[in-house]
Structure formats: structure tokens, C-alpha cells
Design a protein around this motif. Structure first.
Motif, PDB file in Angstrom:
ATOM      1  N   LYS A   3      11.835   3.960   9.457  1.00 17.28           N
ATOM      2  CA  LYS A   3      13.227   3.516   9.331  1.00 17.28           C
ATOM      3  C   LYS A   3      13.567   2.451  10.369  1.00 17.28           C
ATOM      4  O   LYS A   3      14.373   1.577  10.109  1.00 17.28           O
ATOM      5  N   TYR A   4      12.933   2.500  11.541  1.00 15.24           N
ATOM      6  CA  TYR A   4      13.213   1.476  12.551  1.00 15.24           C
ATOM      7  C   TYR A   4      12.569   0.150  12.171  1.00 15.24           C
ATOM      8  O   TYR A   4      13.094  -0.901  12.496  1.00 15.24           O
ATOM      9  N   LYS A   6      12.343  -0.938   9.094  1.00 20.90           N
ATOM     10  CA  LYS A   6      13.270  -1.496   8.103  1.00 20.90           C
ATOM     11  C   LYS A   6      14.520  -2.050   8.775  1.00 20.90           C
ATOM     12  O   LYS A   6      15.008  -3.126   8.412  1.00 20.90           O
ATOM     13  N   GLY A  24      21.756   3.411  14.795  1.00 19.92           N
ATOM     14  CA  GLY A  24      20.445   2.846  14.489  1.00 19.92           C
ATOM     15  C   GLY A  24      20.092   1.710  15.429  1.00 19.92           C
ATOM     16  O   GLY A  24      18.957   1.617  15.907  1.00 19.92           O
TER      17      GLY A  24
END
Length: 87
Positions: A3-4, A6, A24
Motif C-alpha cells: 500500500k505504501y 501505491k 498514509g
């Protein structure tokens, strides 16, 4: 792709700076080896070898667009890589 990864692609592309989640972005900076200090709603990030200090504040649950741009400029200027810790 995590996810990081992305999120990093979204930040680097710069097409949706006002749509980056604040938590995030903070966690992304931590994966780059930044140290976080919190004073009220100010999240202050510093890192050895990086002259600038990033002072981020949330806008609801999102990041402020100009602060996302600051983060992007730091990542590109210092050619930072994820998991880069100076310890």
C-alpha cells in the motif's frame, strides 16, 4: 506491490495531491526513515541528511495539497528510498 508503494506512486505523480490520506502520508515518511514529533495537530518530521523539516497538519482526514507537494519535492531532491534508516 504494497500500500505504501501505491501511495508513493500517487504522491510522485502529483495528479491528486488533495486526495492523499493524511495518516498514509505520515506513515510513508516514517517508512523513509523520518522521525515524527507531534505538537497538537502538527506532525513534525525530520531526518538526518535532510536539511528541511516537514511540518504537516491534516485537513480532515486528507493531507493539504501544498504539503504533499513539499513531501514530493523532498523525496525527489534527496532521492529517498523506502526503508532507509540512518540508525
Amino acid at each position: 506491490m504494497g500500500k505504501y508503494d501505491k501511495l508513493l506512486i500517487k504522491v510522485i505523480r502529483g495528479l491528486s495531491d488533495s486526495n492523499i490520506p493524511f495518516n498514509g502520508l505520515c506513515n510513508l515518511l516514517i517508512t523513509f526513515g523520518f522521525k515524527e514529533r507531534i505538537r497538537g495537530d502538527h506532525h513534525i518530521f525530520s531526518k538526518d541528511g535532510v536539511d528541511e523539516i516537514l511540518n504537516l497538519q491534516p485537513l480532515g482526514s486528507k493531507s493539504k495539497a501544498y504539503q504533499v507537494k513539499q513531501v514530493r519535492n523532498i523525496i525527489l531532491k534527496y532521492k529517498l528510498n523506502m526503508g532507509e534508516n540512518d540508525e
